[in-house]
Design a protein around this motif. Structure first.
Motif, PDB file in Angstrom:
ATOM      1  N   TYR A  99       0.905  -1.265  -0.233  1.00 34.49           N
ATOM      2  CA  TYR A  99      -0.047  -0.028  -0.275  1.00 34.49           C
ATOM      3  C   TYR A  99       0.896   0.916  -0.076  1.00 34.49           C
ATOM      4  O   TYR A  99       2.145   1.461   0.805  1.00 34.49           O
ATOM      5  CB  TYR A  99      -1.312   0.404   0.830  1.00 34.49           C
ATOM      6  CG  TYR A  99      -0.900   0.241   2.406  1.00 34.49           C
ATOM      7  CD1 TYR A  99       0.242   1.492   3.011  1.00 34.49           C
ATOM      8  CD2 TYR A  99      -0.057  -0.882   3.500  1.00 34.49           C
ATOM      9  CE1 TYR A  99       0.937   1.955   4.128  1.00 34.49           C
ATOM     10  CE2 TYR A  99       0.570  -0.646   5.068  1.00 34.49           C
ATOM     11  CZ  TYR A  99       0.941   0.806   5.426  1.00 34.49           C
ATOM     12  OH  TYR A  99       1.445   1.347   6.478  1.00 34.49           O
ATOM     13  N   ASN A 100       0.341   2.259  -0.334  1.00 30.81           N
ATOM     14  CA  ASN A 100       0.837   3.670  -0.521  1.00 30.81           C
ATOM     15  C   ASN A 100      -0.028   4.156   0.555  1.00 30.81           C
ATOM     16  O   ASN A 100      -1.310   4.119   0.788  1.00 30.81           O
ATOM     17  CB  ASN A 100       0.725   4.170  -2.231  1.00 30.81           C
ATOM     18  CG  ASN A 100       1.452   3.493  -3.057  1.00 30.81           C
ATOM     19  OD1 ASN A 100       2.473   3.279  -2.770  1.00 30.81           O
ATOM     20  ND2 ASN A 100       1.636   3.401  -4.260  1.00 30.81           N
ATOM     21  N   GLY A 107      -4.813   9.225   2.677  1.00 30.24           N
ATOM     22  CA  GLY A 107      -5.912   8.073   2.201  1.00 30.24           C
ATOM     23  C   GLY A 107      -4.547   6.581   1.940  1.00 30.24           C
ATOM     24  O   GLY A 107      -3.265   6.721   1.793  1.00 30.24           O
ATOM     25  N   PHE A 108      -5.433   5.600   1.451  1.00 28.09           N
ATOM     26  CA  PHE A 108      -3.983   3.979   1.583  1.00 28.09           C
ATOM     27  C   PHE A 108      -4.862   4.688  -0.277  1.00 28.09           C
ATOM     28  O   PHE A 108      -6.030   4.175  -0.658  1.00 28.09           O
ATOM     29  CB  PHE A 108      -4.814   2.770   2.046  1.00 28.09           C
ATOM     30  CG  PHE A 108      -4.394   2.812   3.519  1.00 28.09           C
ATOM     31  CD1 PHE A 108      -2.757   2.855   4.475  1.00 28.09           C
ATOM     32  CD2 PHE A 108      -5.336   3.437   4.226  1.00 28.09           C
ATOM     33  CE1 PHE A 108      -2.669   3.063   5.289  1.00 28.09           C
ATOM     34  CE2 PHE A 108      -5.262   2.684   6.423  1.00 28.09           C
ATOM     35  CZ  PHE A 108      -3.752   2.979   6.304  1.00 28.09           C
ATOM     36  N   GLU A 109      -3.750   3.386  -1.236  1.00 31.28           N
ATOM     37  CA  GLU A 109      -3.509   3.221  -1.966  1.00 31.28           C
ATOM     38  C   GLU A 109      -3.020   2.152  -2.527  1.00 31.28           C
ATOM     39  O   GLU A 109      -1.881   1.312  -2.227  1.00 31.28           O
ATOM     40  CB  GLU A 109      -3.122   4.136  -2.822  1.00 31.28           C
ATOM     41  CG  GLU A 109      -2.543   3.796  -4.696  1.00 31.28           C
ATOM     42  CD  GLU A 109      -1.717   4.722  -6.015  1.00 31.28           C
ATOM     43  OE1 GLU A 109      -2.773   5.539  -6.494  1.00 31.28           O
ATOM     44  OE2 GLU A 109      -0.864   4.409  -5.195  1.00 31.28           O
ATOM     45  N   ILE A 110      -3.623   0.429  -2.742  1.00 29.86           N
ATOM     46  CA  ILE A 110      -3.214  -0.537  -2.705  1.00 29.86           C
ATOM     47  C   ILE A 110      -2.907  -0.832  -4.065  1.00 29.86           C
ATOM     48  O   ILE A 110      -4.089  -1.232  -4.694  1.00 29.86           O
ATOM     49  CB  ILE A 110      -5.021  -1.802  -1.846  1.00 29.86           C
ATOM     50  CG1 ILE A 110      -4.479  -0.614  -0.350  1.00 29.86           C
ATOM     51  CG2 ILE A 110      -4.344  -3.107  -1.361  1.00 29.86           C
ATOM     52  CD1 ILE A 110      -6.130  -1.775   0.688  1.00 29.86           C
ATOM     53  N   ASN A 126     -10.500   2.814  -2.942  1.00 33.21           N
ATOM     54  CA  ASN A 126      -9.988   3.396  -2.037  1.00 33.21           C
ATOM     55  C   ASN A 126     -11.379   2.809  -0.613  1.00 33.21           C
ATOM     56  O   ASN A 126     -12.353   2.530  -1.552  1.00 33.21           O
ATOM     57  CB  ASN A 126     -10.097   4.875  -1.743  1.00 33.21           C
ATOM     58  CG  ASN A 126      -8.956   5.717  -2.949  1.00 33.21           C
ATOM     59  OD1 ASN A 126      -7.951   4.438  -2.728  1.00 33.21           O
ATOM     60  ND2 ASN A 126      -9.291   7.084  -3.403  1.00 33.21           N
ATOM     61  N   LEU A 127     -10.943   2.855   0.584  1.00 34.53           N
ATOM     62  CA  LEU A 127     -11.544   1.636   1.602  1.00 34.53           C
ATOM     63  C   LEU A 127     -12.922   2.867   1.427  1.00 34.53           C
ATOM     64  O   LEU A 127     -12.494   4.221   1.728  1.00 34.53           O
ATOM     65  CB  LEU A 127     -10.372   1.979   2.385  1.00 34.53           C
ATOM     66  CG  LEU A 127      -9.650   0.707   2.579  1.00 34.53           C
ATOM     67  CD1 LEU A 127      -8.880   0.920   3.941  1.00 34.53           C
ATOM     68  CD2 LEU A 127     -10.440  -0.369   3.088  1.00 34.53           C
TER      69      LEU A 127
END
Length: 381
Positions: A99-100, A107-110, A126-127
């Motif tokens: 993840y970033n 925010g998470f980028e998977i 995104n979540l």
């Protein structure tokens, strides 16, 4: 006669080559044969039976994917430069999930990456809900696994809040392609601090280790996620450690079993390491000790920081006090540096990795250099 035999090799049945020879070749070699003909290109790139056969027949190369601690990535988004931190979630069947974390918008980028084929799945949404209740002391962590029954890779997002059931969401790469809420666990989370990342992925399911305060001691608890039934499970208590003894612990794959190592954070090479191995029925642990690796007093350079992973030949990986990546053999007690790759910077996370041809629908060619995100690969000689 010798010439005649060589010529006869060219008349091997194509079925024999495709079913018995190609699946046993390393990934790099197999990929070269995609250019031989269209049928082989389709076989190697898209035939699920061949890809599965290659995964099982090609020997495990006993490699590791490592994350270093001093790399930050920057990229442009809407004409602004965003800072991004990358970390590993886990690896299974040759795919690495990472993840970033974007500092500006939190925010998470998977993404899911196959480093051997240079393909990456980046369209994971995104979540939708990150449980942003700031009044509660909480931690986020991730998991990654493979559901062999449904033939589906899954990403797990877990939220840990003291004295509350574990909750989270799950993303199915093949079936649903969206985030879904996970049924809350039937037990309360009573841990101290975040669950360690990345988890150990064993037989497709992720396992996390955390500590539970218990007076002067800390109890060691392992949680795993049943990847097929999509439920959290808590294993029997591993044991306890005295908080003042300077002990640390982590969960690893030890000789194809889930195991928890308990050791001295600084002097583990010159002291015994306690090993708790989970039995096949998940109902108890067997304890034994290994070491010490060094029978004489350890010099400062071998004062380790953390044990990371156990290779199949009984080598354990650790980082020395000089931030050098090293290995120690549990049987011969030999210690050696892993070379110039291990001198780059501090290692913060590590997981087992094996090359494969596995792909997920929607993957695209990914040409980014590995070291740009602080991730590199170490092959065991």
């Amino acid at each position: 006669m010798a010439v005649k035999r060589c010529r006869n090799l060219s008349f091997l049945p194509s079925e024999l080559i495709e079913s018995e020879i190609l699946p046993r070749l390393p990934v790099k070699s197999v990929l070269r044969f995609k250019s031989v003909c269209k049928s082989w290109n389709f076989l190697i790139s898209s035939n699920p039976d061949f890809i599965k056969s290659h995964l099982h027949l090609n020997p495990n190369n006993d490699s590791l994917v490592l994350k270093t601690g001093d790399k930050k990535k920057y990229f442009h988004c809407n004409d602004s430069l965003l800072q991004c931190y990358t970390d590993i979630i886990g690896s299974v069947n040759g795919l690495v999930c990472f993840y970033n974390w974007h500092f500006e918008y939190e925010g998470f980028e998977i993404a899911i990456w196959n480093p051997a084929t240079k393909q990456c799945l980046t369209n994971i949404p995104n979540l939708p809900d990150r449980y942003e209740d700031r009044e509660l002391e909480r931690d986020d962590c991730f998991g990654f696994g493979f559901d062999s029954v449904a033939n589906d890779f899954k990403v797990i997002y877990v939220v840990t809040i003291e004295d509350q059931p574990l909750v989270g969401q799950i993303y199915s790469c093949n079936q649903y392609r969206c985030w879904r809420k996970i049924t809350p666990s039937k037990f309360l989370f009573r841990g101290s601090g975040p669950i360690l990342l990345p988890p150990v992925i064993f037989r497709g399911s992720p396992y996390w280790l955390y500590t539970q305060p218990n007076g002067k001691n800390s109890s060691l608890i392992v949680i795993w996620f049943d990847i097929h039934n999509e439920i959290f499970q808590m294993l029997p208590e591993v044991g306890s450690v005295d908080k003042k003894q300077g002990k640390t612990s982590n969960v690893i794959n030890f000789k194809d079993s889930i195991a928890v190592l308990v050791y001295d954070y600084v002097l583990f090479l010159s002291a015994s390491v306690d090993v708790y191995v989970l039995n096949d029925r998940h109902c108890g642990w067997t304890k034994f000790s290994i070491g010490p690796i060094i029978v004489k007093e350890a010099t400062s350079i071998w004062r380790g920081q953390r044990l990371f992973q156990c290779f199949k030949n009984d080598d354990v990986l650790f980082v020395s006090s000089s931030n050098e990546l090293c290995s120690a053999n549990l049987q011969s007690h030999a210690i050696k540096s892993m070379g110039k790759e291990g001198k780059s910077c501090s290692i913060v996370s590590c997981c087992a990795f094996s090359e494969s041809l596995i792909f997920i629908q929607g993957m695209k060619h990914f040409d980014e250099k590995e070291d740009e995100v602080g991730i590199f690969f170490l092959k065991k000689a």
